[in-house]
Write a protein that holds these residues in place. Structure first.
Motif, PDB file in Angstrom:
ATOM      1  N   UNK A  15      -4.625 -14.174 -27.254  1.00 33.96           N
ATOM      2  CA  UNK A  15      -3.349 -14.339 -27.943  1.00 33.96           C
ATOM      3  C   UNK A  15      -2.471 -15.253 -27.090  1.00 33.96           C
ATOM      4  N   UNK A  16      -1.897 -16.274 -27.711  1.00 31.54           N
ATOM      5  CA  UNK A  16      -1.124 -17.245 -26.928  1.00 31.54           C
ATOM      6  C   UNK A  16       0.211 -16.687 -26.448  1.00 31.54           C
ATOM      7  N   UNK A  17       0.695 -15.644 -27.102  1.00 28.34           N
ATOM      8  CA  UNK A  17       1.924 -14.983 -26.654  1.00 28.34           C
ATOM      9  C   UNK A  17       1.580 -13.542 -26.274  1.00 28.34           C
ATOM     10  N   UNK A  18       2.188 -12.557 -26.988  1.00 28.18           N
ATOM     11  CA  UNK A  18       1.850 -11.156 -26.750  1.00 28.18           C
ATOM     12  C   UNK A  18       1.332 -10.546 -28.059  1.00 28.18           C
ATOM     13  N   UNK A  19       0.538  -9.497 -27.922  1.00 30.70           N
ATOM     14  CA  UNK A  19      -0.065  -8.842 -29.078  1.00 30.70           C
ATOM     15  C   UNK A  19       1.023  -8.417 -30.074  1.00 30.70           C
ATOM     16  N   UNK A  20       0.824  -8.793 -31.343  1.00 31.33           N
ATOM     17  CA  UNK A  20       1.682  -8.326 -32.423  1.00 31.33           C
ATOM     18  C   UNK A  20       3.042  -8.969 -32.537  1.00 31.33           C
ATOM     19  N   UNK A  21       3.301 -10.034 -31.774  1.00 33.74           N
ATOM     20  CA  UNK A  21       4.650 -10.612 -31.784  1.00 33.74           C
ATOM     21  C   UNK A  21       4.807 -11.787 -32.745  1.00 33.74           C
ATOM     22  N   UNK A  22       3.760 -12.145 -33.465  1.00 35.85           N
ATOM     23  CA  UNK A  22       3.863 -13.212 -34.450  1.00 35.85           C
ATOM     24  C   UNK A  22       4.287 -12.658 -35.799  1.00 35.85           C
ATOM     25  N   UNK A  23       3.560 -13.018 -36.840  1.00 33.69           N
ATOM     26  CA  UNK A  23       3.893 -12.568 -38.192  1.00 33.69           C
ATOM     27  C   UNK A  23       3.823 -11.046 -38.333  1.00 33.69           C
ATOM     28  N   UNK A  24       3.005 -10.405 -37.505  1.00 31.26           N
ATOM     29  CA  UNK A  24       2.850  -8.951 -37.587  1.00 31.26           C
ATOM     30  C   UNK A  24       4.171  -8.219 -37.395  1.00 31.26           C
ATOM     31  N   UNK A  25       5.000  -8.687 -36.475  1.00 34.22           N
ATOM     32  CA  UNK A  25       6.258  -7.994 -36.198  1.00 34.22           C
ATOM     33  C   UNK A  25       7.300  -8.231 -37.280  1.00 34.22           C
ATOM     34  N   UNK A  26       7.004  -9.139 -38.226  1.00 33.09           N
ATOM     35  CA  UNK A  26       7.894  -9.366 -39.368  1.00 33.09           C
ATOM     36  C   UNK A  26       7.341  -8.779 -40.654  1.00 33.09           C
ATOM     37  N   UNK A  27       6.143  -8.211 -40.587  1.00 36.53           N
ATOM     38  CA  UNK A  27       5.467  -7.593 -41.725  1.00 36.53           C
ATOM     39  C   UNK A  27       6.210  -6.317 -42.130  1.00 36.53           C
ATOM     40  N   UNK A  28       6.308  -6.046 -43.429  1.00 33.48           N
ATOM     41  CA  UNK A  28       7.029  -4.845 -43.859  1.00 33.48           C
ATOM     42  C   UNK A  28       6.147  -3.593 -43.928  1.00 33.48           C
ATOM     43  N   UNK A  29       4.836  -3.747 -43.780  1.00 24.90           N
ATOM     44  CA  UNK A  29       3.968  -2.579 -43.644  1.00 24.90           C
ATOM     45  C   UNK A  29       3.671  -1.825 -44.918  1.00 24.90           C
ATOM     46  N   UNK A  30       3.779  -2.485 -46.088  1.00 18.80           N
ATOM     47  CA  UNK A  30       3.356  -1.865 -47.341  1.00 18.80           C
ATOM     48  C   UNK A  30       1.860  -2.108 -47.520  1.00 18.80           C
ATOM     49  N   UNK A  31       1.097  -1.053 -47.763  1.00 18.79           N
ATOM     50  CA  UNK A  31      -0.350  -1.156 -47.923  1.00 18.79           C
ATOM     51  C   UNK A  31      -0.716  -0.709 -49.329  1.00 18.79           C
ATOM     52  N   UNK A  32      -1.085  -1.673 -50.180  1.00 22.42           N
ATOM     53  CA  UNK A  32      -1.353  -1.380 -51.584  1.00 22.42           C
ATOM     54  C   UNK A  32      -2.666  -2.014 -52.014  1.00 22.42           C
ATOM     55  N   UNK A  33      -3.355  -1.368 -52.949  1.00 20.72           N
ATOM     56  CA  UNK A  33      -4.585  -1.970 -53.449  1.00 20.72           C
ATOM     57  C   UNK A  33      -4.302  -2.983 -54.549  1.00 20.72           C
ATOM     58  N   UNK A  34      -3.171  -2.858 -55.229  1.00 25.23           N
ATOM     59  CA  UNK A  34      -2.789  -3.869 -56.217  1.00 25.23           C
ATOM     60  C   UNK A  34      -2.365  -5.144 -55.500  1.00 25.23           C
ATOM     61  N   UNK A  35      -2.529  -6.259 -56.179  1.00 27.42           N
ATOM     62  CA  UNK A  35      -2.340  -7.550 -55.543  1.00 27.42           C
ATOM     63  C   UNK A  35      -1.220  -8.343 -56.192  1.00 27.42           C
ATOM     64  N   UNK A  36      -0.837  -9.448 -55.525  1.00 33.37           N
ATOM     65  CA  UNK A  36       0.106 -10.373 -56.139  1.00 33.37           C
ATOM     66  C   UNK A  36      -0.431 -10.870 -57.475  1.00 33.37           C
ATOM     67  N   UNK A  37      -1.750 -11.006 -57.551  1.00 31.03           N
ATOM     68  CA  UNK A  37      -2.401 -11.339 -58.818  1.00 31.03           C
ATOM     69  C   UNK A  37      -2.863 -10.048 -59.478  1.00 31.03           C
ATOM     70  N   UNK A  38      -2.403  -9.795 -60.699  1.00 30.79           N
ATOM     71  CA  UNK A  38      -2.807  -8.592 -61.413  1.00 30.79           C
ATOM     72  C   UNK A  38      -4.305  -8.581 -61.672  1.00 30.79           C
ATOM     73  N   UNK A  39      -4.840  -7.401 -61.876  1.00 28.25           N
ATOM     74  CA  UNK A  39      -6.261  -7.272 -62.196  1.00 28.25           C
ATOM     75  C   UNK A  39      -6.601  -8.054 -63.459  1.00 28.25           C
ATOM     76  N   UNK A  40      -5.728  -8.026 -64.467  1.00 25.93           N
ATOM     77  CA  UNK A  40      -6.016  -8.746 -65.713  1.00 25.93           C
ATOM     78  C   UNK A  40      -6.088 -10.253 -65.464  1.00 25.93           C
TER      79      UNK A  40
END
Length: 395
Positions: free
Chosen positions: A58-83
């Motif tokens: 890791x060029x900086x420190x673990x988890x300090x990139x996009x991960x630390x700005x992630x909102x942490x919602x974990x869903x099986x549905x996607x931005x693209x609907x199943x249909x």
């Protein structure tokens, strides 16, 4: 690329993050993982269960990139609907991919159980509501497709939503297979566990150049070279040009975290909440009773006033929940990647053998990272995974 701006919430929840050394000598490995965010640390932990000499840098420190700005919602549905995925890829591939996302949440739950420190991982329920009457019909079609292909979901009409929530909507899909997590804590704990299991982890180590030859893959860093048999780029949005991912779009999304709320009124089971509008708003609660609300996605090149965006998100929150009295404690913006077909880019580079990418573009990035780790693990060990054609680069 500056991945985020503003005052991030998740790093404030960890007072003494673990640290790892910088690389100071030349080394060899079977698999090199470049990137120590959510994707890289999940990948490292999956490979740690196998007899593979793995290095993560890791060029900086673990988890300090996009991960630390992630909102942490974990869903099986996607931005693209199943249909929509059925229309693009056919029933078999679309349903299979949705099943993989569902399985990925269970896999995240499983790996979380191995970790020694807290990650605030919690199984959660989710409301996906129609933003307006026009989109209500499509939402109902999506519910019918989920039921038809074996997914567990409930349909809530406007009366049911009004009885469970403080806001009104024409209809919604309610599911119970989701989860939420502190992504920064999760990434740190995954790194600690991978290190315990033998993965070599180096922070503050940046790749200065690379060379791909028939004799191996060679990487130069400031104080040591790395020779690897295979490499996985898990560097997120900074890799798009090299990865040659057609159909990828980088935007900027905005998020606020409120001061702790005394009581959650009109918010059924503190469920995850998101909507059909594009761009959409997404909401969740945190372990310390804050509310995270994000959205207002816009062009990356456009000038943005973070304070104005924060006030717009606060206004949206108060519109949904007029009985709450939230105030902003943290506000930030972050680079956000999406794809035209709503699927991630995971697989081997079409021109370079043994060079792999795990780019979990989309609102389901952490879930994509988990299913991506399983795909790449199988490609490395066996040369095949049933989903390799669905997520391949260059599609």
């Amino acid at each position: 690329m500056e991945l985020h701006q503003g005052n991030l919430y998740w790093p404030s929840t960890v007072t003494d993050p673990p640290s790892f050394p910088a690389l100071t000598s030349s080394i060899n490995c079977d698999v090199l993982i470049i990137g120590g965010g959510m994707s890289g640390t999940i990948m490292a932990r999956v490979l740690a269960d196998y007899d593979i000499n793995t290095v993560l840098i890791e060029k900086n420190q673990i988890g300090t990139g996009s991960t630390s700005a992630n909102t942490g919602l974990l869903q099986f549905s996607n931005d693209a609907m199943l249909v929509d995925l059925i229309a693009r890829f056919g029933k078999e591939k679309a349903v299979y991919f949705y099943k993989l996302c569902l399985k990925a949440i269970d896999e995240l739950d499983k790996y979380n159980a191995y970790l020694s420190g807290p990650t605030d991982f919690r199984r959660a329920e989710s409301l996906y509501y129609a933003s307006n009457d026009h989109e209500h019909k499509k939402l109902k079609n999506e519910f019918d497709a989920l039921i038809q292909y074996g997914f567990h979901a409930d349909y809530l009409d406007k009366h049911a939503i009004r009885s469970l929530y403080d806001f009104e909507a024409p209809g919604g899909i309610y599911t119970k297979a989701e989860a939420e997590v502190n992504p920064y804590k999760f990434s740190l704990e995954l790194a600690k566990d991978s290190d315990r299991l033998g993965v070599q982890i180096y922070e503050n180590t940046e790749i200065l150049s690379h060379q791909f030859t028939k004799d191996g893959l060679f990487f130069e860093t400031e104080k040591g070279d790395i020779q690897a048999k295979k490499v996985i780029y898990a560097t997120g949005y900074g890799t798009q040009e090299f990865a040659k991912t057609k159909g990828a779009l980088l935007e900027r999304t905005f998020t606020i975290a409120t001061e702790p709320i005394d009581q959650f009124i009109g918010w059924h089971n503190r469920s995850l909440i998101w909507e059909t509008a594009r761009p959409y708003h997404y909401l969740r609660a945190t372990r310390d009773n804050r509310i995270l609300i994000g959205g207002l996605d816009d062009k990356l090149t456009k000038e943005h006033d973070l304070e104005t965006k924060g006030q717009q998100l606060l206004h949206k929150l108060k519109t949904l929940f007029p009985h709450l009295t939230p105030s902003i404690a943290f506000e930030w913006s972050a680079v956000f990647g999406s794809t035209k077909d709503g699927l991630p880019f995971i697989g081997e580079h079409p021109k370079y053998k043994d060079v792999y990418f795990m780019l979990g573009y989309g609102g389901n990035g952490t879930v994509y990272s988990m299913l991506g780790a399983e795909i790449l693990k199988d490609l490395i060990l066996y040369g095949y995974h049933p989903a390799m054609d669905i997520t391949r680069l260059g599609r």
